[in-house]
Design a protein around this motif. Structure first.
Motif, PDB file in Angstrom:
ATOM      1  N   LEU A  97       0.846  -1.150  -0.053  1.00 44.31           N
ATOM      2  CA  LEU A  97      -0.019  -0.084  -0.072  1.00 44.31           C
ATOM      3  C   LEU A  97       0.804   1.161  -0.053  1.00 44.31           C
ATOM      4  O   LEU A  97       1.973   1.106   0.829  1.00 44.31           O
ATOM      5  CB  LEU A  97      -1.013   0.116   1.426  1.00 44.31           C
ATOM      6  CG  LEU A  97      -1.947  -1.318   1.117  1.00 44.31           C
ATOM      7  CD1 LEU A  97      -2.852  -0.896   2.352  1.00 44.31           C
ATOM      8  CD2 LEU A  97      -2.795  -1.144  -0.027  1.00 44.31           C
ATOM      9  N   PRO A  98       0.601   2.187  -0.931  1.00 43.02           N
ATOM     10  CA  PRO A  98       1.573   3.415  -0.921  1.00 43.02           C
ATOM     11  C   PRO A  98       1.573   4.484   0.082  1.00 43.02           C
ATOM     12  O   PRO A  98       1.422   5.721  -0.485  1.00 43.02           O
ATOM     13  CB  PRO A  98       0.983   3.779  -2.401  1.00 43.02           C
ATOM     14  CG  PRO A  98      -0.309   3.512  -2.382  1.00 43.02           C
ATOM     15  CD  PRO A  98      -0.596   2.466  -1.635  1.00 43.02           C
ATOM     16  N   HIS A  99       1.113   4.135   1.189  1.00 45.43           N
ATOM     17  CA  HIS A  99       0.986   5.177   2.222  1.00 45.43           C
ATOM     18  C   HIS A  99       2.440   5.537   3.092  1.00 45.43           C
ATOM     19  O   HIS A  99       2.447   6.253   3.956  1.00 45.43           O
ATOM     20  CB  HIS A  99      -0.002   4.610   3.277  1.00 45.43           C
ATOM     21  CG  HIS A  99      -1.341   4.501   2.298  1.00 45.43           C
ATOM     22  ND1 HIS A  99      -1.919   5.555   1.614  1.00 45.43           N
ATOM     23  CD2 HIS A  99      -2.072   3.542   2.412  1.00 45.43           C
ATOM     24  CE1 HIS A  99      -2.982   4.943   1.027  1.00 45.43           C
ATOM     25  NE2 HIS A  99      -3.321   3.685   1.603  1.00 45.43           N
TER      26      HIS A  99
ATOM     27  N   LEU B  45     -14.789   5.164   2.411  1.00 39.95           N
ATOM     28  CA  LEU B  45     -14.194   5.647   3.513  1.00 39.95           C
ATOM     29  C   LEU B  45     -12.844   5.336   3.586  1.00 39.95           C
ATOM     30  O   LEU B  45     -12.005   6.218   4.023  1.00 39.95           O
ATOM     31  CB  LEU B  45     -14.961   5.649   4.685  1.00 39.95           C
ATOM     32  CG  LEU B  45     -16.366   6.376   4.884  1.00 39.95           C
ATOM     33  CD1 LEU B  45     -16.759   5.935   6.439  1.00 39.95           C
ATOM     34  CD2 LEU B  45     -16.137   8.027   4.691  1.00 39.95           C
ATOM     35  N   ILE B  46     -12.492   4.259   3.624  1.00 43.89           N
ATOM     36  CA  ILE B  46     -11.126   3.712   4.154  1.00 43.89           C
ATOM     37  C   ILE B  46     -10.145   3.234   3.114  1.00 43.89           C
ATOM     38  O   ILE B  46      -8.822   3.705   2.998  1.00 43.89           O
ATOM     39  CB  ILE B  46     -11.132   2.441   4.955  1.00 43.89           C
ATOM     40  CG1 ILE B  46     -12.111   2.557   6.258  1.00 43.89           C
ATOM     41  CG2 ILE B  46      -9.734   2.122   5.639  1.00 43.89           C
ATOM     42  CD1 ILE B  46     -11.816   3.750   7.393  1.00 43.89           C
ATOM     43  N   VAL B  47     -10.792   2.775   2.013  1.00 45.62           N
ATOM     44  CA  VAL B  47      -9.474   2.338   0.832  1.00 45.62           C
ATOM     45  C   VAL B  47      -8.867   3.627   0.247  1.00 45.62           C
ATOM     46  O   VAL B  47      -9.728   4.411  -0.248  1.00 45.62           O
ATOM     47  CB  VAL B  47     -10.190   1.333  -0.098  1.00 45.62           C
ATOM     48  CG1 VAL B  47      -9.242   0.992  -1.260  1.00 45.62           C
ATOM     49  CG2 VAL B  47     -10.857  -0.018   0.649  1.00 45.62           C
ATOM     50  N   GLY B  48      -7.637   3.439   0.046  1.00 45.79           N
ATOM     51  CA  GLY B  48      -7.196   4.398  -0.649  1.00 45.79           C
ATOM     52  C   GLY B  48      -6.263   5.505   0.474  1.00 45.79           C
ATOM     53  O   GLY B  48      -5.748   6.695   0.205  1.00 45.79           O
ATOM     54  N   THR B  49      -6.734   5.508   1.756  1.00 48.54           N
ATOM     55  CA  THR B  49      -6.396   6.355   2.654  1.00 48.54           C
ATOM     56  C   THR B  49      -5.338   5.650   3.644  1.00 48.54           C
ATOM     57  O   THR B  49      -5.057   4.359   3.624  1.00 48.54           O
ATOM     58  CB  THR B  49      -7.519   6.788   3.717  1.00 48.54           C
ATOM     59  OG1 THR B  49      -7.811   5.691   4.509  1.00 48.54           O
ATOM     60  CG2 THR B  49      -8.586   7.371   2.957  1.00 48.54           C
ATOM     61  N   PRO B  50      -4.326   6.291   4.477  1.00 52.06           N
ATOM     62  CA  PRO B  50      -3.648   5.742   4.979  1.00 52.06           C
ATOM     63  C   PRO B  50      -4.181   4.531   6.286  1.00 52.06           C
ATOM     64  O   PRO B  50      -3.546   3.553   6.626  1.00 52.06           O
ATOM     65  CB  PRO B  50      -2.999   6.562   6.054  1.00 52.06           C
ATOM     66  CG  PRO B  50      -2.884   7.768   5.032  1.00 52.06           C
ATOM     67  CD  PRO B  50      -4.233   7.906   4.277  1.00 52.06           C
ATOM     68  N   ALA B  51      -5.387   4.870   6.671  1.00 54.94           N
ATOM     69  CA  ALA B  51      -5.944   3.933   7.660  1.00 54.94           C
ATOM     70  C   ALA B  51      -6.360   2.608   6.904  1.00 54.94           C
ATOM     71  O   ALA B  51      -6.510   1.657   7.536  1.00 54.94           O
ATOM     72  CB  ALA B  51      -7.534   4.466   7.899  1.00 54.94           C
ATOM     73  N   GLU B  52      -6.056   2.398   5.540  1.00 57.28           N
ATOM     74  CA  GLU B  52      -6.277   1.002   5.239  1.00 57.28           C
ATOM     75  C   GLU B  52      -5.014  -0.118   5.487  1.00 57.28           C
ATOM     76  O   GLU B  52      -5.210  -1.209   5.304  1.00 57.28           O
ATOM     77  CB  GLU B  52      -6.065   1.356   3.580  1.00 57.28           C
ATOM     78  CG  GLU B  52      -6.429  -0.218   2.779  1.00 57.28           C
ATOM     79  CD  GLU B  52      -6.303   0.172   1.256  1.00 57.28           C
ATOM     80  OE1 GLU B  52      -6.002   1.330   0.758  1.00 57.28           O
ATOM     81  OE2 GLU B  52      -6.529  -0.694   0.444  1.00 57.28           O
ATOM     82  N   ASP B  53      -3.951   0.910   6.010  1.00 57.17           N
ATOM     83  CA  ASP B  53      -2.683  -0.094   6.036  1.00 57.17           C
ATOM     84  C   ASP B  53      -2.809  -0.860   7.506  1.00 57.17           C
ATOM     85  O   ASP B  53      -1.908  -0.625   8.378  1.00 57.17           O
ATOM     86  CB  ASP B  53      -1.486   0.900   6.022  1.00 57.17           C
ATOM     87  CG  ASP B  53      -0.152  -0.134   5.607  1.00 57.17           C
ATOM     88  OD1 ASP B  53      -0.319  -1.288   5.876  1.00 57.17           O
ATOM     89  OD2 ASP B  53       0.816   0.423   5.365  1.00 57.17           O
ATOM     90  N   THR B  54      -3.716  -1.495   7.981  1.00 59.42           N
ATOM     91  CA  THR B  54      -3.987  -2.432   8.833  1.00 59.42           C
ATOM     92  C   THR B  54      -4.230  -3.664   8.471  1.00 59.42           C
ATOM     93  O   THR B  54      -4.872  -3.906   7.252  1.00 59.42           O
ATOM     94  CB  THR B  54      -5.155  -2.063   9.707  1.00 59.42           C
ATOM     95  OG1 THR B  54      -6.249  -2.083   9.043  1.00 59.42           O
ATOM     96  CG2 THR B  54      -4.789  -0.288  10.214  1.00 59.42           C
TER      97      THR B  54
END
Lengths: 145, 85
Positions: A97-99, B45-54
Motif C-alpha cells: 500500500l503506497p502510504h 471511506l477507508i480504501v486509498g487512505t493511510p487507514a487502510e494499512d492495517t
C-alpha cells in the motif's frame, strides 16, 4: 480472468512456486497438501489466493495475493504477508500500500511501495518478493527456538 | 504433491463459482459485523487512505475486489446482454 486458459496457467504456476517455497523451507501439516489445490482452484475463480499455514513451532503464516493478468504476464497486484506468533500476536507484515515513503529512520523505502511492519510497528524496507518474506520468517522462527 | 497432480486437482472443476462467492460474501459479512460498517462504506471511506494499512483492512479490501471480480466473471456481458434490451 484467471479462470480462463493462459491466465489460469500463469496463476497455477505462481501458486506452485509458493507451494515449493513453503514445503522446502518449513515443516507444514499434512492437511496443507490436501487443502492447497482447493485454495488454488478458488483463486482461479476469484483472482485472490488466500492461504493460512500453521508452522510446526506454533507460528502462523498468512499469505494473500491478488492477481492481475496483462498480456502473457501475471502480476501480484496487491498482497499481504503476515507472520503471527504462537499466541496469535502479529509479528511481521508486508504489503504494497503506497502510504509510506520512508522507513522508521526517515530513509526512503528501497522498493516503494513495498514495505514491512515489524513487531514494534516500525516501517522497514521490503523488496516485495515473497521469498524474502519467508526468509525473514525462517530467520525469526529459528531465533525464537 | 507434484505440479502435475496440482494441475489435475485444480482442473477437476469440483469447486463451483457459487461456493467461492458464498465464501467471499461470508468473509465480507464477518468484516462488516466486526467493524459495524457495510463493505461499500468501508471501500468509500477507508480504501486509498493511510487507514487502510492495517491487517484487517488490507484483507477486507482484497476480499471486496475479489468478490466483484468473481461476480463479473460469472455474469459476463454476454450473459447480461438479453437484460439490457
Amino acid at each position: 480472468m484467471p479462470g480462463e486458459g493462459r491466465e489460469r496457467t500463469l496463476l497455477i504456476d505462481r501458486c506452485w512456486s509458493i507451494y515449493l517455497l513453503l514445503t522446502e523451507h518449513f515443516s507444514v501439516p499434512s492437511a496443507f497438501h490436501e487443502e492447497f489445490p482447493v485454495l488454488v482452484e478458488r483463486a482461479t475463480h476469484s483472482g485472490l489466493f488466500h492461504l493460512t499455514v500453521r508452522l510446526s513451532d506454533g507460528h502462523s503464516l498468512y499469505i494473500r495475493e491478488e492477481y492481475d493478468v496483462t498480456g502473457h504476464q501475471l502480476h501480484v497486484g496487491s498482497y499481504s504477508y503476515t507472520l503471527t506468533g504462537p499466541g496469535g500476536d502479529p509479528l511481521f507484515r508486508a504489503d504494497p500500500l503506497p502510504h509510506h515513503r520512508t522507513d522508521h529512520r526517515k530513509r526512503p523505502l528501497a522498493a516503494f511501495p513495498h514495505h514491512l511492519h515489524d513487531p514494534s510497528g516500525r516501517i522497514l524496507s521490503f523488496s516485495g518478493d515473497i521469498s524474502d518474506f519467508t526468509a525473514l520468517v525462517k530467520q525469526h522462527t529459528n531465533q525464537s527456538r | 504433491m507434484t505440479k502435475a497432480e496440482l494441475i489435475r486437482r485444480v482442473s477437476s472443476g469440483a469447486l463451483p463459482t457459487d461456493t467461492v462467492l458464498t465464501d467471499l460474501a461470508r468473509e465480507l459479512h464477518d468484516f462488516e459485523a466486526k467493524y459495524h460498517m457495510r463493505s461499500e462504506v468501508f471501500h468509500a471511506l477507508i480504501v486509498g487512505t493511510p487507514a487502510e494499512d492495517t491487517p484487517d483492512f488490507v484483507n477486507w479490501a482484497m476480499c471486496y475486489r475479489s468478490y466483484f471480480r468473481t461476480l463479473q466473471a460469472k455474469f459476463s456481458l454476454k450473459t447480461l446482454a438479453p437484460y439490457a434490451r
